[in-house]
Motif scaffolding. Structure first.
Motif, PDB file in Angstrom:
ATOM      1  N   THR A 157      22.987  49.081 -33.993  1.00 46.81           N
ATOM      2  CA  THR A 157      22.976  47.617 -33.935  1.00 46.81           C
ATOM      3  C   THR A 157      21.931  47.118 -32.945  1.00 46.81           C
ATOM      4  O   THR A 157      21.186  46.169 -33.231  1.00 46.81           O
ATOM      5  CB  THR A 157      24.369  47.099 -33.529  1.00 46.81           C
ATOM      6  OG1 THR A 157      25.326  47.510 -34.507  1.00 46.81           O
ATOM      7  CG2 THR A 157      24.387  45.582 -33.420  1.00 46.81           C
ATOM      8  N   LEU A 175      28.279  47.645 -28.257  1.00 48.73           N
ATOM      9  CA  LEU A 175      27.716  47.749 -29.601  1.00 48.73           C
ATOM     10  C   LEU A 175      27.152  49.150 -29.826  1.00 48.73           C
ATOM     11  O   LEU A 175      26.903  49.894 -28.875  1.00 48.73           O
ATOM     12  CB  LEU A 175      26.593  46.720 -29.790  1.00 48.73           C
ATOM     13  CG  LEU A 175      26.980  45.246 -29.623  1.00 48.73           C
ATOM     14  CD1 LEU A 175      25.738  44.374 -29.673  1.00 48.73           C
ATOM     15  CD2 LEU A 175      27.975  44.821 -30.695  1.00 48.73           C
ATOM     16  N   ALA A 193      26.690  41.310 -35.819  1.00 53.71           N
ATOM     17  CA  ALA A 193      26.453  41.467 -34.381  1.00 53.71           C
ATOM     18  C   ALA A 193      24.976  41.526 -34.039  1.00 53.71           C
ATOM     19  O   ALA A 193      24.546  40.974 -33.017  1.00 53.71           O
ATOM     20  CB  ALA A 193      27.173  42.721 -33.879  1.00 53.71           C
TER      21      ALA A 193
END
Length: 249
Positions: free
Chosen positions: A61, A57, A22
């Motif tokens: 991240t 997220l 991600a």
């Protein structure tokens, strides 16, 4: 901007396996918006918490994606202020201008902090750089350059005392002060190379030691051939671009 980021992030998801990393996808999404001009130089990004909520997220991240772009010089962080799209300054090789004049012409507000401004007897090395006889006087200046409060360059400059009798006249632009004495440079030789910033330069430019930088060495001359300036400048590699215009005959 947040809607555009969400759309770009989701667009990159299409066709990807759910296990795709991600933070790399977010990094690409931000880079695409920077390249497209959606995110403009100097523009602030939403905070980590807002980005995490928007994209679903974790903040870890988000932080990892931003760190990659900061390392690449695409983003900058200002303590207590947040994350911003990096502003890069373009400087042309084709015109002989000083730092202050060049940035003013681009609508920017350059500032200077004098770390040293002194007069002394020329050393053997300085004598060679300026083509001066032993015992001649020399002006030494060590200047930290800022734009909008951010350090951009650190410069060591030598000027013959005979051409700049009062170094206190230099408050911003060296070339303007030299012009007041009738000694504005008419041509210059300049060399640029990529370097890893040493501890001293990195400290002044607020970067880790070993960060990429640009070393620019300039010798400027009067119309009669006398050397009027010898300067070694270290520029932040993440904030400065030099541009040369080339023409065929």
């Amino acid at each position: 901007m947040q809607n555009q980021l969400l759309e770009e992030y989701q667009r990159l998801q299409v066709g990807e396996a759910t296990r795709a990393v991600a933070y790399l996808r977010l990094r690409r999404a931000l880079q695409n918006l920077i390249d497209a001009g959606v995110l403009r130089p100097g523009q602030a990004l939403p905070g980590e918490r807002d980005l995490a909520k928007l994209l679903g997220l974790s903040r870890v991240t988000i932080r990892k994606a931003l760190a990659g772009l900061i390392e690449a010089g695409q983003l900058t962080q200002r303590q207590g202020a947040g994350t911003f799209v990096a502003e890069r300054i373009l400087r042309q090789f084709s015109r002989l201008t000083g730092f202050t004049e060049d940035l003013r012409a681009r609508g920017l507000d350059p500032q200077v902090n004098f770390l040293e401004r002194s007069i002394g007897e020329v050393t053997p090395e300085e004598s060679m750089a300026l083509n001066l006889s032993p015992g001649s006087g020399v002006v030494r200046m060590y200047r930290l350059r800022h734009v909008d409060g951010a350090p951009i360059a650190i410069e060591r400059t030598l000027v013959p005392l005979s051409l700049l009798p009062d170094p206190e006249r230099v408050t911003g632009s060296l070339y303007e002060a030299l012009e007041d004495y009738g000694h504005r440079p008419r041509r210059a030789l300049q060399r640029l190379r990529a370097v890893a910033l040493d501890a001293e330069a990195a400290k002044h430019l607020q970067l880790p030691e070993g960060s990429p930088g640009l070393l620019v060495e300039r010798r400027a001359f009067l119309a009669d051939g006398r050397v009027v300036e010898s300067t070694r400048s270290y520029y932040r590699g993440d904030a400065y671009d030099f541009v040369a215009e080339l023409q065929s005959e």
